[in-house]
Scaffold this motif. Sequence first.
Motif, PDB file in Angstrom:
ATOM      1  N   VAL A 194       0.724  -1.164  -0.089  1.00 38.88           N
ATOM      2  CA  VAL A 194      -0.115  -0.021   0.123  1.00 38.88           C
ATOM      3  C   VAL A 194       0.898   1.295   0.008  1.00 38.88           C
ATOM      4  CG1 VAL A 194      -1.829   1.255   1.321  1.00 38.88           C
ATOM      5  CG2 VAL A 194      -1.962  -1.184   1.083  1.00 38.88           C
ATOM      6  N   VAL A 195       1.739   1.213   0.968  1.00 38.56           N
ATOM      7  CA  VAL A 195       2.731   2.570   1.073  1.00 38.56           C
ATOM      8  C   VAL A 195       3.565   2.262  -0.192  1.00 38.56           C
ATOM      9  CG1 VAL A 195       4.676   3.490   2.255  1.00 38.56           C
ATOM     10  CG2 VAL A 195       3.000   2.178   3.442  1.00 38.56           C
ATOM     11  N   ARG A 196       4.063   1.429  -1.025  1.00 33.26           N
ATOM     12  CA  ARG A 196       4.858   1.477  -1.953  1.00 33.26           C
ATOM     13  C   ARG A 196       4.112   2.209  -3.396  1.00 33.26           C
ATOM     14  NH1 ARG A 196       7.018  -3.522  -0.437  1.00 33.26           N
ATOM     15  NH2 ARG A 196       9.008  -3.385   0.320  1.00 33.26           N
ATOM     16  N   ARG A 197       2.661   1.652  -3.318  1.00 29.78           N
ATOM     17  CA  ARG A 197       1.746   2.333  -4.520  1.00 29.78           C
ATOM     18  C   ARG A 197       1.944   3.913  -4.256  1.00 29.78           C
ATOM     19  NH1 ARG A 197      -1.561  -2.363  -3.285  1.00 29.78           N
ATOM     20  NH2 ARG A 197      -2.994  -0.906  -1.898  1.00 29.78           N
ATOM     21  N   ALA A 198       1.692   4.310  -3.010  1.00 30.23           N
ATOM     22  CA  ALA A 198       1.915   5.741  -2.637  1.00 30.23           C
ATOM     23  C   ALA A 198       2.984   6.355  -3.146  1.00 30.23           C
ATOM     24  CB  ALA A 198       1.303   5.955  -1.226  1.00 30.23           C
ATOM     25  N   TRP A 199       3.930   5.504  -2.798  1.00 26.54           N
ATOM     26  CA  TRP A 199       5.197   6.112  -3.440  1.00 26.54           C
ATOM     27  C   TRP A 199       5.363   6.094  -4.878  1.00 26.54           C
ATOM     28  CZ3 TRP A 199       9.137   2.694  -0.246  1.00 26.54           C
ATOM     29  CH2 TRP A 199       9.286   3.214   1.266  1.00 26.54           C
ATOM     30  N   ARG A 200       4.660   5.073  -5.753  1.00 25.17           N
ATOM     31  CA  ARG A 200       4.926   5.127  -7.174  1.00 25.17           C
ATOM     32  C   ARG A 200       3.893   6.300  -7.702  1.00 25.17           C
ATOM     33  NH1 ARG A 200       4.819  -0.332  -6.095  1.00 25.17           N
ATOM     34  NH2 ARG A 200       2.599  -0.802  -6.461  1.00 25.17           N
ATOM     35  N   GLU A 201       2.964   6.609  -7.146  1.00 23.77           N
ATOM     36  CA  GLU A 201       2.110   7.868  -7.472  1.00 23.77           C
ATOM     37  C   GLU A 201       2.692   9.158  -7.334  1.00 23.77           C
ATOM     38  OE1 GLU A 201      -1.871   7.475  -5.701  1.00 23.77           O
ATOM     39  OE2 GLU A 201      -2.163   5.509  -6.234  1.00 23.77           O
ATOM     40  N   LEU A 202       3.542   9.337  -6.282  1.00 18.17           N
ATOM     41  CA  LEU A 202       4.326  10.456  -6.076  1.00 18.17           C
ATOM     42  C   LEU A 202       5.533  10.304  -7.130  1.00 18.17           C
ATOM     43  CD1 LEU A 202       4.407  10.525  -1.998  1.00 18.17           C
ATOM     44  CD2 LEU A 202       3.124  12.157  -3.611  1.00 18.17           C
ATOM     45  N   ASP A 203       6.048   9.393  -7.175  1.00 22.28           N
ATOM     46  CA  ASP A 203       7.137   9.467  -8.102  1.00 22.28           C
ATOM     47  C   ASP A 203       6.561   9.759  -9.647  1.00 22.28           C
ATOM     48  OD1 ASP A 203      10.150   7.990  -8.632  1.00 22.28           O
ATOM     49  OD2 ASP A 203       8.808   7.477 -10.433  1.00 22.28           O
ATOM     50  N   ASP A 204       5.345   9.455  -9.963  1.00 21.09           N
ATOM     51  CA  ASP A 204       4.742   9.653 -11.261  1.00 21.09           C
ATOM     52  C   ASP A 204       4.448  11.161 -11.310  1.00 21.09           C
ATOM     53  OD1 ASP A 204       4.761   7.207 -12.046  1.00 21.09           O
ATOM     54  OD2 ASP A 204       2.756   6.807 -11.557  1.00 21.09           O
ATOM     55  N   ALA A 205       4.282  11.890 -10.039  1.00 21.12           N
ATOM     56  CA  ALA A 205       3.985  13.241  -9.898  1.00 21.12           C
ATOM     57  C   ALA A 205       5.249  14.044  -9.792  1.00 21.12           C
ATOM     58  CB  ALA A 205       3.042  13.402  -8.783  1.00 21.12           C
ATOM     59  N   GLY A 206       6.405  13.526  -9.792  1.00 28.60           N
ATOM     60  CA  GLY A 206       7.481  14.253  -9.801  1.00 28.60           C
ATOM     61  C   GLY A 206       8.170  14.231  -8.511  1.00 28.60           C
ATOM     62  N   ILE A 207       7.737  13.627  -7.545  1.00 22.17           N
ATOM     63  CA  ILE A 207       8.118  13.557  -6.218  1.00 22.17           C
ATOM     64  C   ILE A 207       8.898  12.160  -6.000  1.00 22.17           C
ATOM     65  CG2 ILE A 207       7.808  13.828  -3.661  1.00 22.17           C
ATOM     66  CD1 ILE A 207       5.611  15.314  -4.503  1.00 22.17           C
ATOM     67  N   THR A 208      10.343  12.097  -6.249  1.00 26.88           N
ATOM     68  CA  THR A 208      10.769  11.089  -6.388  1.00 26.88           C
ATOM     69  C   THR A 208      11.775  10.216  -5.357  1.00 26.88           C
ATOM     70  OG1 THR A 208      12.860  12.141  -7.499  1.00 26.88           O
ATOM     71  CG2 THR A 208      10.940  11.453  -9.034  1.00 26.88           C
ATOM     72  N   HIS A 209      12.208  11.125  -4.483  1.00 23.78           N
ATOM     73  CA  HIS A 209      13.129  10.743  -3.623  1.00 23.78           C
ATOM     74  C   HIS A 209      13.049   9.376  -2.923  1.00 23.78           C
ATOM     75  CE1 HIS A 209      16.457  10.742  -0.557  1.00 23.78           C
ATOM     76  NE2 HIS A 209      15.587  10.331   0.261  1.00 23.78           N
ATOM     77  N   VAL A 210      11.797   9.194  -2.132  1.00 24.70           N
ATOM     78  CA  VAL A 210      11.458   7.802  -1.598  1.00 24.70           C
ATOM     79  C   VAL A 210      11.403   6.809  -2.483  1.00 24.70           C
ATOM     80  CG1 VAL A 210      10.088   6.625  -0.037  1.00 24.70           C
ATOM     81  CG2 VAL A 210      10.642   8.968   0.659  1.00 24.70           C
ATOM     82  N   SER A 211      10.818   6.870  -3.277  1.00 27.98           N
ATOM     83  CA  SER A 211      10.489   5.745  -4.473  1.00 27.98           C
ATOM     84  C   SER A 211      11.819   5.420  -4.924  1.00 27.98           C
ATOM     85  CB  SER A 211       9.516   5.987  -5.668  1.00 27.98           C
ATOM     86  OG  SER A 211       9.994   7.198  -6.281  1.00 27.98           O
ATOM     87  N   ARG A 212      12.735   6.032  -5.063  1.00 30.75           N
ATOM     88  CA  ARG A 212      14.058   5.490  -5.725  1.00 30.75           C
ATOM     89  C   ARG A 212      15.149   5.443  -4.587  1.00 30.75           C
ATOM     90  NH1 ARG A 212      13.981   9.480 -11.154  1.00 30.75           N
ATOM     91  NH2 ARG A 212      11.638   8.976 -11.552  1.00 30.75           N
ATOM     92  N   SER A 213      14.839   5.683  -3.395  1.00 29.44           N
ATOM     93  CA  SER A 213      16.032   5.398  -2.384  1.00 29.44           C
ATOM     94  C   SER A 213      16.381   4.195  -2.011  1.00 29.44           C
ATOM     95  CB  SER A 213      15.452   6.440  -1.238  1.00 29.44           C
ATOM     96  OG  SER A 213      14.460   5.725  -0.481  1.00 29.44           O
ATOM     97  N   GLY A 214      15.673   3.291  -2.229  1.00 25.43           N
ATOM     98  CA  GLY A 214      15.945   1.752  -1.866  1.00 25.43           C
ATOM     99  C   GLY A 214      15.155   1.547  -0.429  1.00 25.43           C
ATOM    100  N   ALA A 215      14.575   2.611   0.143  1.00 28.40           N
ATOM    101  CA  ALA A 215      14.043   2.447   1.458  1.00 28.40           C
ATOM    102  C   ALA A 215      12.890   1.461   1.529  1.00 28.40           C
ATOM    103  CB  ALA A 215      13.395   3.709   1.871  1.00 28.40           C
ATOM    104  N   ARG A 216      12.637   0.616   2.590  1.00 30.10           N
ATOM    105  CA  ARG A 216      11.455  -0.144   2.879  1.00 30.10           C
ATOM    106  C   ARG A 216      10.536   0.561   3.356  1.00 30.10           C
ATOM    107  NH1 ARG A 216      13.735  -5.712   5.082  1.00 30.10           N
ATOM    108  NH2 ARG A 216      12.882  -4.498   6.941  1.00 30.10           N
TER     109      ARG A 216
END
Length: 131
Positions: free
Chosen positions: A16-38
Amino acid sequence: MPYAVELALDPVSADVVRRAWRELDDAGITHVSRSGARPHVTLGIWLTLDHDGAEAELTQFAAETAPVRLTLASVGLFPRVAIFLAPTVTAELLQPHAGFHRRFGRLGEGSCGIVEFRPVKQLVSFALGGR
């Protein structure tokens, strides 16, 4: 270097959290989705930490702490630092969080290093984005 103690999420909740990260990544907020964080719940962050003491306390804390059910309730902001999801505050969540800080507060700089994660100030959060 700061140190964090985090609780991992079960696979379904993490998705669920990863889906939110992907949606933010699609909107240009990329840090967490690309950080390797769990996806995780942050219990505390320290600027310095007694490694040996923390390892012993963490081992004991993990053995004594049962999984906690939680519900994500709101989106928050640590200005200039992060966007986060915050869970509904319940006794089931407050008890291990407070117990954690009683045990770990003496092991790092300034009790708990960064004030936002002390029990009365901020419960726990899931990072959505940040610098």
